[in-house]
Each structure stands twice: as structure tokens, then as C-alpha cells.
Scaffold this motif. Structure first.
Motif, PDB file in Angstrom:
ATOM      1  N   SER A 381       1.026  -1.077  -0.051  1.00  0.00           N
ATOM      2  CA  SER A 381      -0.028  -0.098   0.095  1.00  0.00           C
ATOM      3  C   SER A 381       0.822   1.230   0.063  1.00  0.00           C
ATOM      4  CB  SER A 381      -0.940   0.141   1.215  1.00  0.00           C
ATOM      5  OG  SER A 381      -1.776   1.366   1.468  1.00  0.00           O
ATOM      6  N   SER A 382       0.273   2.291  -0.908  1.00  0.00           N
ATOM      7  CA  SER A 382       1.086   3.598  -0.925  1.00  0.00           C
ATOM      8  C   SER A 382       0.585   4.710  -0.240  1.00  0.00           C
ATOM      9  CB  SER A 382       1.406   4.000  -2.303  1.00  0.00           C
ATOM     10  OG  SER A 382       0.216   4.250  -2.925  1.00  0.00           O
ATOM     11  N   GLY A 383      -0.657   4.542  -0.044  1.00  0.00           N
ATOM     12  CA  GLY A 383      -1.473   5.649   0.964  1.00  0.00           C
ATOM     13  C   GLY A 383      -1.927   6.468  -0.355  1.00  0.00           C
ATOM     14  N   THR A 384      -1.824   6.438  -1.551  1.00  0.00           N
ATOM     15  CA  THR A 384      -2.298   7.439  -2.589  1.00  0.00           C
ATOM     16  C   THR A 384      -2.445   6.773  -3.853  1.00  0.00           C
ATOM     17  OG1 THR A 384      -1.315   9.389  -3.753  1.00  0.00           O
ATOM     18  CG2 THR A 384       0.344   7.587  -3.441  1.00  0.00           C
ATOM     19  N   ASN A 385      -3.324   7.677  -4.552  1.00  0.00           N
ATOM     20  CA  ASN A 385      -3.790   7.072  -5.619  1.00  0.00           C
ATOM     21  C   ASN A 385      -2.990   7.927  -7.153  1.00  0.00           C
ATOM     22  OD1 ASN A 385      -5.727   5.286  -7.500  1.00  0.00           O
ATOM     23  ND2 ASN A 385      -6.509   7.159  -8.317  1.00  0.00           N
ATOM     24  N   ALA A 386      -1.886   8.653  -6.424  1.00  0.00           N
ATOM     25  CA  ALA A 386      -1.236   9.723  -7.487  1.00  0.00           C
ATOM     26  C   ALA A 386      -0.402   8.467  -8.325  1.00  0.00           C
ATOM     27  CB  ALA A 386      -0.356  10.483  -6.981  1.00  0.00           C
ATOM     28  N   ASP A 387       0.091   8.926  -9.601  1.00  0.00           N
ATOM     29  CA  ASP A 387       0.677   8.141 -10.402  1.00  0.00           C
ATOM     30  C   ASP A 387       2.100   8.182 -10.100  1.00  0.00           C
ATOM     31  OD1 ASP A 387      -1.213   7.325 -12.236  1.00  0.00           O
ATOM     32  OD2 ASP A 387      -0.933   8.981 -13.627  1.00  0.00           O
ATOM     33  N   LEU A 388       2.875   7.102  -9.798  1.00  0.00           N
ATOM     34  CA  LEU A 388       4.193   7.172  -9.307  1.00  0.00           C
ATOM     35  C   LEU A 388       5.365   6.833 -10.288  1.00  0.00           C
ATOM     36  CD1 LEU A 388       3.439   5.300  -5.949  1.00  0.00           C
ATOM     37  CD2 LEU A 388       3.300   7.953  -6.358  1.00  0.00           C
ATOM     38  N   PHE A 389       6.336   7.481 -10.508  1.00  0.00           N
ATOM     39  CA  PHE A 389       7.118   7.370 -11.627  1.00  0.00           C
ATOM     40  C   PHE A 389       8.668   6.934 -11.357  1.00  0.00           C
ATOM     41  CE2 PHE A 389       3.977  10.403 -13.121  1.00  0.00           C
ATOM     42  CZ  PHE A 389       3.339   9.559 -14.359  1.00  0.00           C
ATOM     43  N   GLY A 390       9.019   7.482  -9.943  1.00  0.00           N
ATOM     44  CA  GLY A 390      10.566   7.026  -9.824  1.00  0.00           C
ATOM     45  C   GLY A 390      10.964   6.454  -8.353  1.00  0.00           C
ATOM     46  N   VAL A 391      11.621   5.687  -7.891  1.00  0.00           N
ATOM     47  CA  VAL A 391      11.970   5.114  -6.603  1.00  0.00           C
ATOM     48  C   VAL A 391      13.585   5.168  -6.549  1.00  0.00           C
ATOM     49  CG1 VAL A 391      11.824   2.565  -7.734  1.00  0.00           C
ATOM     50  CG2 VAL A 391      11.355   3.165  -5.119  1.00  0.00           C
ATOM     51  N   TRP A 392      14.031   5.317  -5.261  1.00  0.00           N
ATOM     52  CA  TRP A 392      15.450   5.175  -5.031  1.00  0.00           C
ATOM     53  C   TRP A 392      15.598   5.254  -3.487  1.00  0.00           C
ATOM     54  CZ3 TRP A 392      18.749   8.441  -2.062  1.00  0.00           C
ATOM     55  CH2 TRP A 392      20.120   7.753  -2.274  1.00  0.00           C
ATOM     56  N   GLY A 393      16.593   4.681  -2.824  1.00  0.00           N
ATOM     57  CA  GLY A 393      16.608   4.878  -1.541  1.00  0.00           C
ATOM     58  C   GLY A 393      18.413   4.654  -1.179  1.00  0.00           C
ATOM     59  N   SER A 394      18.747   5.064  -0.068  1.00  0.00           N
ATOM     60  CA  SER A 394      19.964   5.170   0.374  1.00  0.00           C
ATOM     61  C   SER A 394      20.260   3.613   1.286  1.00  0.00           C
ATOM     62  CB  SER A 394      20.230   6.046   0.992  1.00  0.00           C
ATOM     63  OG  SER A 394      19.643   6.308   2.576  1.00  0.00           O
ATOM     64  N   GLY A 408       3.976  18.094  -7.372  1.00  0.00           N
ATOM     65  CA  GLY A 408       5.073  17.084  -7.295  1.00  0.00           C
ATOM     66  C   GLY A 408       5.081  16.177  -6.011  1.00  0.00           C
ATOM     67  N   THR A 409       4.488  14.884  -6.164  1.00  0.00           N
ATOM     68  CA  THR A 409       4.175  14.026  -5.349  1.00  0.00           C
ATOM     69  C   THR A 409       5.729  13.419  -4.751  1.00  0.00           C
ATOM     70  OG1 THR A 409       2.169  13.358  -6.003  1.00  0.00           O
ATOM     71  CG2 THR A 409       3.246  11.798  -4.482  1.00  0.00           C
ATOM     72  N   ILE A 410       5.915  13.325  -3.448  1.00  0.00           N
ATOM     73  CA  ILE A 410       6.866  12.591  -2.851  1.00  0.00           C
ATOM     74  C   ILE A 410       6.741  11.725  -1.763  1.00  0.00           C
ATOM     75  CG2 ILE A 410       9.399  12.861  -1.895  1.00  0.00           C
ATOM     76  CD1 ILE A 410       9.849  15.552  -3.325  1.00  0.00           C
ATOM     77  N   LEU A 411       6.829  10.536  -1.658  1.00  0.00           N
ATOM     78  CA  LEU A 411       6.728   9.557  -0.698  1.00  0.00           C
ATOM     79  C   LEU A 411       7.914   9.104  -0.168  1.00  0.00           C
ATOM     80  CD1 LEU A 411       3.924   7.403  -2.298  1.00  0.00           C
ATOM     81  CD2 LEU A 411       3.586   9.636  -1.029  1.00  0.00           C
ATOM     82  N   HIS A 412       7.951   8.711   0.991  1.00  0.00           N
ATOM     83  CA  HIS A 412       9.174   8.181   1.833  1.00  0.00           C
ATOM     84  C   HIS A 412       8.917   7.117   2.627  1.00  0.00           C
ATOM     85  CE1 HIS A 412      12.598   8.110   5.038  1.00  0.00           C
ATOM     86  NE2 HIS A 412      13.053   8.148   3.890  1.00  0.00           N
ATOM     87  N   TRP A 413       9.837   5.964   2.605  1.00  0.00           N
ATOM     88  CA  TRP A 413       9.802   4.609   3.370  1.00  0.00           C
ATOM     89  C   TRP A 413      10.625   4.445   4.255  1.00  0.00           C
ATOM     90  CZ3 TRP A 413       6.736   0.472   3.484  1.00  0.00           C
ATOM     91  CH2 TRP A 413       7.306  -0.846   4.126  1.00  0.00           C
ATOM     92  N   ASP A 414      10.233   4.362   5.608  1.00  0.00           N
ATOM     93  CA  ASP A 414      11.129   4.547   6.851  1.00  0.00           C
ATOM     94  C   ASP A 414      11.314   2.875   7.300  1.00  0.00           C
ATOM     95  OD1 ASP A 414       8.828   3.778   7.744  1.00  0.00           O
ATOM     96  OD2 ASP A 414       8.473   5.492   9.023  1.00  0.00           O
ATOM     97  N   GLY A 415      10.923   1.925   6.551  1.00  0.00           N
ATOM     98  CA  GLY A 415      11.159   0.487   6.852  1.00  0.00           C
ATOM     99  C   GLY A 415       9.881  -0.262   7.361  1.00  0.00           C
ATOM    100  N   SER A 416       9.006   0.641   7.424  1.00  0.00           N
ATOM    101  CA  SER A 416       7.558   0.166   7.943  1.00  0.00           C
ATOM    102  C   SER A 416       6.306   0.649   7.256  1.00  0.00           C
ATOM    103  CB  SER A 416       7.451   0.308   9.468  1.00  0.00           C
ATOM    104  OG  SER A 416       7.328   1.744   9.684  1.00  0.00           O
ATOM    105  N   ALA A 417       6.399   2.003   6.940  1.00  0.00           N
ATOM    106  CA  ALA A 417       5.513   2.553   5.981  1.00  0.00           C
ATOM    107  C   ALA A 417       5.861   3.487   5.049  1.00  0.00           C
ATOM    108  CB  ALA A 417       4.354   3.102   7.029  1.00  0.00           C
ATOM    109  N   TRP A 418       4.897   3.932   4.083  1.00  0.00           N
ATOM    110  CA  TRP A 418       5.141   5.051   3.200  1.00  0.00           C
ATOM    111  C   TRP A 418       4.344   6.313   3.758  1.00  0.00           C
ATOM    112  CZ3 TRP A 418       8.538   4.945  -0.495  1.00  0.00           C
ATOM    113  CH2 TRP A 418       8.849   3.576  -1.089  1.00  0.00           C
ATOM    114  N   SER A 419       5.076   7.385   3.677  1.00  0.00           N
ATOM    115  CA  SER A 419       4.426   8.784   4.180  1.00  0.00           C
ATOM    116  C   SER A 419       4.755   9.771   3.171  1.00  0.00           C
ATOM    117  CB  SER A 419       4.766   8.926   5.494  1.00  0.00           C
ATOM    118  OG  SER A 419       6.236   9.159   5.574  1.00  0.00           O
ATOM    119  N   PRO A 420       3.724  10.710   2.936  1.00  0.00           N
ATOM    120  CA  PRO A 420       4.239  11.848   2.149  1.00  0.00           C
ATOM    121  C   PRO A 420       4.935  12.881   2.588  1.00  0.00           C
ATOM    122  CG  PRO A 420       2.000  12.271   3.327  1.00  0.00           C
ATOM    123  CD  PRO A 420       2.705  10.947   3.533  1.00  0.00           C
TER     124      PRO A 420
END
Length: 537
Positions: A381-394, A408-420
Motif C-alpha cells: 500500500s502506498s496511501g495514494t492514488n497518484a501516478d508514481l514514476f521514480g523510486v530510490w533509496g540509500s 510534485g508527489t514525494i513519498l518516503h519509506w522508513d522501513g515500515s510504511a510510506w508517508s508523504p
């Protein structure tokens, strides 16, 4: 169908990638993906194909390979008298000549007109035809313009130096009798695109509405039609063995009595050129670099690969690379071949990235986020219906996703959930990459480039008429951004640590690029429209 095409591509070893002088090579489709317009050869082991962006390919009996043309103009036709005397013509009056060792430019004197057809009866008697009734003649030393009716011409063929036919717009057919060109009634007002004959009293012409007209020595008359698919080219080995090819992979065959349709395996891309050395060795070429071959019993696609539009690419190593695209396509490179994997979605996928071979993310339309755990792809689950185009992480606990809705939609994953996370802009973002958690780049519409320094996102560049779709680097001072201009042509930008600059692909590709990734500064992949995969090495 996707899996079948990929397996076919992987099983044939005669496909060689076409490379540019600066190290970018086609990896998919093979041998390359630019549209091809014409094919001709002097023998079964000496065949030439030409197409968009100055593409010239050669078949030596074992493999297709690329040759430098010295131009990025579209080449529409190729023909020759021998293996050491071959002509190619195209846009802006382009005329090229092959002397057995290299292609070189020949002055046409018609830079304002497109040349679409070339044919001759001998090395000192060659015709090139094109827009506004252009009819050029080569006498062995120079090209000169001859007078002809003012019709756009698309193809030329003759049975002798005193019997030459050229066909073109609105059913135009003109004839050269050795002294002058004259207009001859065709019996159709459809634009004609191909002409060929077995003799002076047996000539065929075809058009994009599917009509086939025939010259019997006295008049042209319509003999058949393919109303569901237009026809672009015609060639035969004899009066009872004639092929016509056209839109949606249409192939018709004349056996002396009728024009039945013959099916070809593989892609159904439009075919626009056909030629053979014998009745059992015929080539047809067309859109997206399509090459099909007739061996006397069946047509088969020359190894190409998937032609889904590919939007994202990433890998954990040179032998573990993922590419994603339209229709939920997911492809994997194991170091030897590309193969397909089930994604569980038909939504277009635009981005892919992972922290390891067992931790890979893919994102796409309608908020689609998929995860690979080393065994299968599953939705998250992303929590959004926006079209997502790119993904990267450190790291596995620090992953960014960018996209587009009203801003410009930006989401972040902290290891447990995606948040805007706020982007601070109101244009779409298509790609994201960083060298570290405090050095992250995001690119998008209008040439927008954002930078993350751990405290917030800030604008680094923008306001240029290009789409930037993907970004990747080998280090903080070696970053690539790829995309296309508003006309769809490929664009590549490079960051050297101080500024962004434009870089040529060197391959002449006209297909937009959507993603870029590499294992090192000398091993970089870029993917895009029509299955385009470029490799910098």
C-alpha cells in the motif's frame, strides 16, 4: 506473447548489438530499435537495411551489424548494382554511397526535398525520386535534376534504362522512356508507396489504403485490395512469386493467381520495405527496428525482444538488472539474456530500485508499489492514488518515491510504511536518485531538477522545454539524467559536481528515454520507448 518473444530473443545468438563510437549500444531490441524503411542486397550474405536517424545495418549471412552513416537524417531507400556500389537516400536531399569499405555523402543539389526512392539499371544509370516531382539522375560522375510532373514521388523501379516507373501521391505514376518523364493514368487516386516488376509488361504498385494496381504493358488497373491494412512496399523473385507488405505486419503473396495473406510470427509492427535474394530468402523491415525473414516455408521475426515501452531500470550487479514498463511488464537480465517475470498488475510501471537483490521496489500508475523479496513480486500500500514514476533509496529503511498529481508527489519509506513529504513545487516529478541520504536528486517536467540535503527539497534547475524522466549516478560528481524533448527525441544530461550539461547519445535514437542505471561509471544502461535499451560501456 511477451514471454515467447523474450525466449526467442534469448535463444538466438546471431543478433549483434549496434554500438556508437562513444560506447552506447542497443541491448533491446536487437540489433537496434529505430524504424527501418528499406532493405536491399547484392546476395544472401550481403544485405543492407536503412532507417531513422541515419541507421544503416548490414547482414553478412550470420548477423546484422551497424555501420556509421555520417548523418542523423532519415534514410528511406537503399539499392545498389553490386556489393561495392550501393546508394541510400533520405531527408534533406541526403544521398550516401557505399564503395565496399565506407559510406560517404554524395551531393544531390536538392537539400530542400526528401528523397524516398532509389533504383538504377546500371552503375552509370541511377535514379533517385522524392518530393515535388524530384527526379535525380546519376550518370556515373554526378547527380543532375531532370524535369518531371510535379507530384511527390515515393518509389522507383524499372526494367531497363528506357523503361522506368516512379509512383507517389494521389495515385501519381510517371514513366521514363529514355528521353522524358510523362504522367500515366494509374486508375486510382490513392497515394502509391511501392513499385516493382518482373518485366516491362508485369509491374505492380501498392498503396496505404491496401490497393494493388498492375501494369500489363498497356494500362494500369486495380487487381486486388487489402482494405483492413495499407501496403507500403512490393518485391518479387518472379512473376508468380511477389510479396507486398504493410501496416500491422501485413504480408500478402502473389502466386500468379491471387493475393492471399501470409502470417508472420512475432511482432505485428508495420512493414515498409521488402527484398530478397531468391524465393527462399526474403527480408522485410519496418517499425521499431522490425526485421522478419522468409525461408521458403514461413516468415519469422529476427530476434528482437520485447517491444513494450520500458520506463525504469535498476540492478544490484551487472548480472542482476531489472527493467519495468507498460502493461505491468517486468524484465530481468541475468548477464546473458532478458526474461519476463509476472508482476500481478497491468498498470504501467515506471520506476524500479532496490537495496539488494532480495529487496527491490517497483512503482507505477494509480499509486502502484510492488516489492520483490527474492522470490516473487507482491503489492504494498502506498496511501495514494497518484501516478508514481521514480523510486530510490540509500538503504532498506530510507527509500524515496516521486510522482505526479496536482503537485510534485514525494513519498518516503522508513522501513515500515510510506508517508508523504512536501516537494514545494507544482509540477510532476518522474525520477529520483542520490549518492547518499543527504544528497538526493529528483527530476521532472519542464527540466525540473530538485535536490535533497537532509533538511528539505530545493530547486536546482528548471524551466527548459524537456521532460526529465530518470536520474542515476555512480558518484556525487557523476550523475546522469535522461528524458526527451517535446518532440519525443532522446535527451541525456550529465552532472559533474558543478553543473548540468547536455550529452549526445551518439546512437541517433529518436526514442525518448525514461530511466537510467549503471553498475559503474563505465557500465550504464538507459531504457525507453519501443523497448529501447542503450548501454554505455
Amino acid at each position: 506473447m511477451l514471454a515467447v518473444l523474450l525466449c526467442a530473443a534469448a535463444s538466438v545468438v546471431r543478433a549483434q548489438s549496434v554500438c556508437s563510437s562513444d560506447g552506447w549500444c542497443w541491448s533491446n531490441p536487437l540489433p537496434q530499435g529505430n524504424p527501418l524503411w528499406s532493405v536491399w542486397g547484392s546476395a544472401s550474405t550481403d544485405v543492407w537495411a536503412v532507417g531513422d536517424a541515419g541507421t544503416i545495418l548490414h547482414w553478412d549471412g550470420s548477423a546484422w551489424s551497424g555501420f556509421p552513416s555520417g548523418t542523423t537524417n532519415i534514410l528511406y531507400s537503399v539499392w545498389g548494382t553490386a556489393s561495392t556500389d550501393v546508394w541510400a537516400v533520405g531527408t534533406s536531399g541526403t544521398i550516401l554511397h557505399w564503395d565496399g569499405s565506407a559510406w560517404s555523402a554524395s551531393e544531390s543539389g536538392t537539400p530542400n526535398y526528401t528523397l524516398r526512392g532509389v533504383w538504377g539499371s546500371a552503375s552509370t544509370d541511377v535514379w533517385a525520386v522524392g518530393g515535388s516531382g524530384t527526379t535525380l539522375h546519376w550518370d556515373g560522375s554526378m547527380w543532375s535534376q531532370t524535369s518531371s510532373p510535379n507530384w511527390d514521388l515515393s518509389a522507383v523501379w524499372g526494367s531497363a534504362s528506357t523503361d522506368v516507373w516512379a509512383v507517389g501521391a494521389a495515385g501519381a505514376i510517371v514513366h521514363w522512356d529514355g528521353g522524358a518523364w510523362s504522367l500515366v493514368s494509374s486508375g486510382t487516386d490513392n497515394s502509391l508507396y511501392g513499385v516493382w516488376g518482373s518485366a516491362s509488361a508485369d509491374v505492380w504498385a501498392v498503396d496505404l489504403r491496401g490497393a494493388i494496381v498492375h501494369w500489363d504493358g498497356s494500362t494500369w488497373s486495380q487487381t486486388a485490395s487489402s482494405p483492413s491494412s495499407g501496403l507500403s512496399a512490393v518485391w518479387g523473385s518472379a512473376s508468380t512469386d511477389v510479396w507486398a507488405v504493410g501496416q500491422a505486419g501485413t504480408i500478402l503473396h502473389w502466386d500468379g493467381g491471387a493475393w492471399p495473406t501470409v502470417a508472420a510470427s512475432g511482432p505485428t509492427n508495420s512493414l515498409v520495405g521488402v527484398w530478397g535474394s531468391t524465393s527462399t530468402d526474403v527480408w522485410a523491415v519496418g517499425g521499431y527496428g522490425t526485421i522478419v525473414h522468409w525461408d521458403g516455408s514461413a516468415w519469422s521475426a529476427f530476434p528482437s525482444g520485447a517491444t513494450n515501452n520500458l520506463r525504469g531500470v535498476w540492478g544490484s550487479a551487472s548480472t542482476d538488472v531489472w527493467a519495468v514498463g507498460e502493461g505491468g511488464a517486468i524484465l530481468h537480465w541475468d548477464g546473458n539474456a532478458w526474461s519476463g517475470f509476472p508482476s500481478g498488475t497491468t498498470n504501467p510501471l515506471w520506476g524500479v530500485w532496490g537495496s539488494a537483490s532480495t529487496d527491490v521496489w517497483a512503482v507505477g500508475w494509480h499509486g502502484t508499489i510492488l516489492h520483490w523479496d527474492g522470490g516473487a513480486w507482491s503489492p504494498v500500500s502506498s496511501g495514494t492514488n497518484a501516478d508514481l514514476f521514480g523510486v530510490w533509496g540509500s538503504a532498506s529503511t530510507d527509500v524515496w518515491v516521486v510522482g505526479e498529481d496536482t503537485a510534485g508527489t514525494i513519498l518516503h519509506w522508513d522501513g515500515s510504511a510510506w508517508s508523504p513529504v512536501s516537494s514545494g513545487i507544482n509540477v510532476g516529478l518522474f525520477g529520483v536518485w542520490g549518492s547518499a541520504s543527504t544528497d538526493v536528486w529528483a527530476v521532472g517536467y519542464d527540466g525540473t531538477i530538485l535536490h535533497w540535503d537532509s533538511s528539505g527539497w530545493s530547486v536546482s534547475a528548471g524551466g527548459t522545454p524537456i521532460f526529465l524522466n530518470g536520474v542515476w549516478g555512480s558518484a556525487s560528481t557523476d550523475v546522469w539524467a535522461v528524458g526527451d524533448d517535446f518532440g519525443g527525441d532522446a535527451r541525456i544530461l550529465h552532472w559533474d559536481g558543478g553543473a548540468w550539461s547536455s550529452v549526445s547519445t551518439g546512437t541517433g535514437t529518436m526514442s525518448g528515454l525514461f530511466a537510467v542505471w549503471g553498475s559503474a561509471s563505465t557500465d550504464v544502461w538507459a531504457v525507453g520507448l519501443s523497448g529501447t535499451i542503450l548501454h554505455r560501456q
